[in-house]
Design a protein around this motif. Structure first.
Motif, PDB file in Angstrom:
ATOM      1  N   GLU A 187      -0.236  -4.361  -5.852  1.00 62.28           N
ATOM      2  CA  GLU A 187       0.480  -3.209  -5.283  1.00 62.28           C
ATOM      3  C   GLU A 187       0.881  -2.242  -6.387  1.00 62.28           C
ATOM      4  N   HIS A 188       0.924  -0.966  -6.050  1.00 60.12           N
ATOM      5  CA  HIS A 188       1.235   0.062  -7.055  1.00 60.12           C
ATOM      6  C   HIS A 188       2.456   0.886  -6.667  1.00 60.12           C
ATOM      7  N   HIS A 189       3.249   1.246  -7.696  1.00 58.99           N
ATOM      8  CA  HIS A 189       4.509   1.959  -7.461  1.00 58.99           C
ATOM      9  C   HIS A 189       4.283   3.314  -6.784  1.00 58.99           C
ATOM     10  N   ASN A 190       3.453   4.128  -7.458  1.00 63.40           N
ATOM     11  CA  ASN A 190       3.194   5.478  -6.966  1.00 63.40           C
ATOM     12  C   ASN A 190       4.459   6.316  -6.753  1.00 63.40           C
ATOM     13  N   SER A 613       6.131  -0.998   4.312  1.00 61.23           N
ATOM     14  CA  SER A 613       4.863  -0.563   3.724  1.00 61.23           C
ATOM     15  C   SER A 613       4.119  -1.748   3.110  1.00 61.23           C
ATOM     16  N   MET A 614       4.884  -2.633   2.464  1.00 61.39           N
ATOM     17  CA  MET A 614       4.298  -3.841   1.867  1.00 61.39           C
ATOM     18  C   MET A 614       3.750  -4.765   2.955  1.00 61.39           C
ATOM     19  N   ALA A 615       4.463  -4.848   4.061  1.00 58.81           N
ATOM     20  CA  ALA A 615       4.043  -5.748   5.133  1.00 58.81           C
ATOM     21  C   ALA A 615       2.752  -5.283   5.798  1.00 58.81           C
ATOM     22  N   GLY A 636      -6.816   6.287  -0.734  1.00 62.28           N
ATOM     23  CA  GLY A 636      -7.321   4.925  -0.637  1.00 62.28           C
ATOM     24  C   GLY A 636      -6.230   3.875  -0.606  1.00 62.28           C
ATOM     25  N   TYR A 637      -5.074   4.211  -1.177  1.00 59.20           N
ATOM     26  CA  TYR A 637      -3.953   3.271  -1.210  1.00 59.20           C
ATOM     27  C   TYR A 637      -2.862   3.862  -0.335  1.00 59.20           C
ATOM     28  N   HIS A 638      -2.765   3.350   0.878  1.00 59.96           N
ATOM     29  CA  HIS A 638      -1.824   3.956   1.816  1.00 59.96           C
ATOM     30  C   HIS A 638      -0.409   3.448   1.593  1.00 59.96           C
ATOM     31  N   ILE A 639       0.511   4.375   1.403  1.00 58.64           N
ATOM     32  CA  ILE A 639       1.931   4.029   1.445  1.00 58.64           C
ATOM     33  C   ILE A 639       2.479   4.575   2.759  1.00 58.64           C
ATOM     34  N   ALA A 640       3.532   3.978   3.257  1.00 55.54           N
ATOM     35  CA  ALA A 640       4.065   4.378   4.551  1.00 55.54           C
ATOM     36  C   ALA A 640       4.293   5.890   4.583  1.00 55.54           C
TER      37      ALA A 640
ATOM     38  N   LEU B 156       4.063  12.882   1.887  1.00 49.08           N
ATOM     39  CA  LEU B 156       4.500  11.532   1.524  1.00 49.08           C
ATOM     40  C   LEU B 156       5.815  11.587   0.750  1.00 49.08           C
ATOM     41  N   CYS B 157       6.629  10.560   0.973  1.00 46.78           N
ATOM     42  CA  CYS B 157       7.882  10.412   0.225  1.00 46.78           C
ATOM     43  C   CYS B 157       7.958   8.956  -0.206  1.00 46.78           C
TER      44      CYS B 157
END
Lengths: 709, 202
Positions: A187-190, A613-615, A636-640, B156-157
């Motif tokens: 997982e990445h911080h972003n 988001s992790m789940a 490509g890396y979806h965050i909520a 995004l946030c």
């Protein structure tokens, strides 16, 4: 010139909601982040990263690139300034030893920096640079039981593996046993602001504007790396666009900017692209965790075995301490926890929001849910039944522990009592509905720090401390803390932060910032009180004193000090598509004194969004053939995103921690802890299918349903 | 004959005419940030994936990282620095402060520019993917939480401030509706009560 007066005791500022003191700057665009400062003659550095996962550089064809328009320099391992193999603020850090030799330890390792007049010229030149490699076989695939797995640490380090009791005997004697594996991905911080810095020499000092969670440590590390006197390096980071651990330490962009400024004798800006962020600032490694729980028929634990493994890089050892959370949450007659690692040819993983606790809580809190299911005990009741009186491993008392209050109040607000414990019985159209719960905890740490306070001639007070506000609301919280310490209204406090010239202070990380800085400010105010006499004249340049919390922190009793919480989630699972939607979440926490309810709630809710988001979403895909990421960007890396997030509520129970003068525990991390497990447990309750592998993707939901038939 | 690789262009930004030489490869975002020192528009990905660079072009929201500066000539560009009315904040800006619709602040200018456009798009009757009835004659759907979430999902946030962003957009939208004398009743849903709204100004 004015005189001091006897301060009137005011109602405290701490505990009252305050909007952010820098709010106006943030909503008008006036707040400047690191890469947004302008200098005449500013030059632009663009990093060139390795495209192979393991090997050595055999040649760099720099001549054609040096002849390109606007190019000022091409730095690589044959011409770059030498870096001392310095010991970093938190120990040696080989991940910033860039351009020092021909070794390539992973895809995305910096192999050159192109410096040019404009960003466009620098980028084109960097993309034109041909680098020749001699490739070696690489291994980037993490899996449980990898033959290179080892247990880190030495005989003197008792934090890696802790064992008590006879595990196999207790398991054999248990009425109910859970023995399962749980996995979490890379997982990445972003943080939304990519890492960037501007370095320049001014009057014999290296001045760096950086995006860092710790300006003091960054300045110290840069000085050591560049063999400079520590006083000749200054780092400032007034506004930081998120950190989450990725900006906790000096990173390659700052080192490269400093190197380039030294070579081209001009201010140099180096900003990572989003894709570069994916390989140079750390990330959370994938984990595989075996949980073995043995219990009496009523759910009381007899055995708890948490064996976590993750990977590290070949550059430096990083251990994701996923099993550590089990040493705090639950006691058992036999108790074993261990964190193992396997080195791979990958970028070095590092701290990421709630390092250890975030993946560790998914394993232990999923396993506890499975235990509740098998014992036929309510999941909330099971946790309360296993609430330890003292530290399960240490035997030390807790400074305060309000887990039961969090579960009881959370259950009341969430409507837990109406829950039908049977899985897969609630249905609404094509949606299956379920609810889940999990415990949360995070260590409450404190690090000695310094601050100064100036009594100004005009009656105001200026506080200087190398704190950082990475979105936490620290600047505002420290105003409130200083106002109360000085017994003045908040509008008489001027808070100056994030400048290494203000002296040593803890970085913004590990939920230790506000507590550590509060101790320092309280110490400085005590020094000021010793100097100020009511009625004395304040000179035009004020009276400044420094405070150091070293003695106060050293004097704290050795106790189990943690925040605690209870996470509740409701999930809806689409039986046709496998999509999981979180419908609501509630987190009840106990985190000692809450300084600013407005920003505290935001931080806790933000952590819970990370858990959601992790789940459901986050997963970096590393291609075994190339060793690099596939889709290493925000597409490509979806965050909520906003549409993924329902109404999430966070609140806290009143908790007074008598064993710390500030009463603060910190709450930056705990919001994520347990949140993913609560969602996963809700998915089980909705569907009757247990997901032990994150994220819970639609294809996995469908495959699991098909397998179950 | 070598083609020119730079031009002098005139951009209309926040009501001002700004003439500047630009490399043809310069994006509108870089022109704003590096050439005009309007650093309020943020660069989070440079690929149109995060929305941090959102500005208004001729009144419509757009990601400024995916446009070349030369292509913005003759268009009216409004950045975060231009949305307030002098010292009076735009209602969306004020709501973000009051309801803590941000944390680190880096995505905030893009969120606010998007929100301003969302409120106008909604008022103009544009449907979204969350709209139940998209027939033109159905009119604008209520701007409830789900509509706001869907319409704000291009921004995004990472701090996870979505819950209070939704509340801030709802509050600003209600203020805008009040102004237009369309005294509609509260939008309901889970926006009521905006529980973070106990803020006082520091």
């Amino acid at each position: 010139m004015t005189t001091t007066t006897e301060a009137t005791r005011l109602a405290g500022a701490v505990g009252v909601a305050h909007t952010r003191v820098e709010g106006l700057d943030k909503v008008t665009g006036a707040a400047r982040y690191a890469a947004e400062h302008h200098f005449t003659e500013l030059a632009h550095g663009w990093m060139v990263l390795s495209t192979v996962a393991r090997g050595r550089i055999t040649a760099i064809d720099s001549a054609p690139v040096e002849a390109m328009p606007g190019v000022l320099a091409v730095l690589h391992h044959e011409n770059a300034p030498h870096l001392a193999e310095a010991s970093g603020f938190f120990g040696p850090d080989p991940t910033v030893q860039v351009l020092q030799n021909d070794r390539v330890p992973h895809v995305g390792w910096p192999v050159a920096l192109v410096v040019a007049e404009t960003p466009e010229q620098a980028r084109e030149a960097a993309e034109s640079l041909v680098v020749h490699y001699e490739q070696e076989p690489h291994d980037t695939v993490f899996r449980a039981g990898h033959p290179d797995t080892y247990t880190p640490g030495d005989d003197e380090d008792d934090s890696v593996e802790i064992s008590k009791g006879d595990m196999e005997a207790e398991l054999a004697a248990s009425a109910v046993v859970v023995d399962e594996w749980y996995t979490t991905p890379e997982e990445h911080h972003n943080a939304m602001e990519p890492h960037g810095a501007i370095a320049r020499w001014e009057d014999g000092r290296l001045e760096v504007i950086d995006t860092t969670q710790g300006a003091f440590a960054t300045a110290q590390d840069l000085a050591a790396l560049l063999s400079l006197d520590p006083s000749s390096v200054r780092v400032v980071s007034e506004h930081v666009g998120g950190g989450f651990g990725s900006k906790g330490l000096v990173r390659p962009h700052s080192v490269l900017a400093a190197m380039a400024a030294t070579v081209v004798h001009r201010p140099v800006r180096v900003v990572m692209t989003r894709r570069q962020v994916f390989s140079l600032v750390g990330h959370r490694p994938a984990t595989a965790q075996r949980m073995r729980l043995g219990a009496h028929a009523d759910g009381r634990l007899r055995a708890l075995d948490h064996q976590a493994s993750s990977y590290t890089s070949r550059v430096m050892e990083y251990v994701e301490s996923s099993a550590a959370i089990s040493r705090v949450l639950y006691g058992a007659d036999a108790h074993h926890t261990v964190n193992r690692v396997v080195p791979l040819d990958v970028p070095t993983p590092r701290w990421m929001r709630a390092p250890g606790e975030a993946p560790g809580s998914f394993a232990v809190e999923s396993a506890m849910d499975e235990l509740a299911e098998r014992c036929g005990v309510d999941p909330v009741a099971l946790r309360i039944r296993n609430e330890p009186a003292v530290g399960p491993v240490s035997g030390l008392p807790f400074s305060s522990r309000s887990t039961v209050a969090c579960f009881e109040e959370g259950a009341r607000r969430f409507g837990w009592a109406e829950r039908d414990p049977r899985p897969a019985v609630r249905r609404e159209g094509r949606w299956l509905l379920g609810t889940g719960v999990a415990a949360a905890t995070y260590t409450a740490g404190v690090v000695p720090s310094t601050a100064s306070v100036t009594a100004e001639a005009g009656g105001d007070f200026t506080v200087r401390i190398t704190a950082a506000d990475i979105g936490t609301g620290a600047r505002t919280a420290l105003v409130q803390i200083a106002a109360d310490a000085l017994e003045v209204p908040v509008d008489r406090i001027r808070m100056r932060i994030a400048d290494s010239d203000f002296g040593q202070a803890m970085l913004a990380g590990g939920s230790t910032g506000t507590r550590s800085w509060a101790h320092a400010i309280v110490a400085a105010v005590a020094e000021l009180r010793a100097v100020l006499v009511p009625g004395m004249e304040i000179p035009a340049d004020g009276i400044t004193v420094r405070g150091n919390s070293l003695d106060a922190v050293r004097g704290l009793a050795k106790l189990e000090r943690h925040s605690f919480g209870a996470q509740f989630a409701e999930a809806a699972v689409d039986i046709a598509t496998g999509e999981v939607r979180v419908r609501r979440m509630l987190g009840m926490f106990a985190a000692g004194r809450v300084v600013n309810p407005l920003t505290a709630r935001s931080q806790l809710v933000g952590g819970m969004v990370w858990g959601l988001s992790m789940a459901l979403h986050e997963e970096a895909h590393r291609d075994a053939a190339s060793g690099g990421l596939v889709g290493g960007d925000l597409a490509g890396y979806h965050i909520a995103a906003n549409a993924d997030v329902p109404l999430i509520e966070a609140d806290w129970v009143d908790e007074v921690d008598p064993h710390d003068p500030t009463g603060i525990k910190g709450l930056g991390e705990i919001g994520i802890v347990g949140a993913a497990a609560a969602v996963a447990n809700a998915v089980w309750h909705a569907t009757g299918v247990r997901h032990r592998q994150l994220p819970i993707r639609p294809d996995r939901v469908l495959a699991a349903a098909a397998e179950r038939g | 004959m070598a083609l020119a690789t730079s031009s002098t262009i005139t951009l209309h930004v926040n009501g001002e005419r700004r003439t500047l030489p630009v490399d043809h490869r310069t994006t509108l975002l870089d022109a704003l940030r590096d050439h005009l020192e309007l650093t309020g528009s943020k660069k989070g990905c440079d690929h149109g994936q995060c929305g941090a660079c959102t500005v208004l072009i001729d009144g419509r929201r757009a990601v400024s990282c995916l446009q070349f500066a030369v292509a913005a000539e003759g268009r009216e560009v409004t950045t975060i620095e231009g949305v307030a009315d002098g010292d009076t904040l735009h209602p969306v800006q004020q709501a973000f402060i009051d309801l803590d619709g941000y944390q680190c602040g880096y995505c905030t200018p893009g969120q606010i520019c998007s929100a301003i456009a969302v409120i106008e798009e909604h008022a103009a009757g544009w449907p979204s993917a969350a709209t139940e009835d998209v027939r033109p004659e159905a009119g604008a759907p209520p701007l409830d939480a789900d509509e706001i979430r869907e319409r704000m999902s291009g921004n995004l946030c990472r701090c996870g401030a979505y819950v209070s962003i939704v509340q801030a957009v709802a509050r600003a939208a209600e203020a805008a509706q009040g102004e237009s004398a369309q005294d509609k009743s509260a939008q309901g849903g889970d926006l009521a009560g905006a529980e973070a709204g106990t803020a006082v100004t520091a």
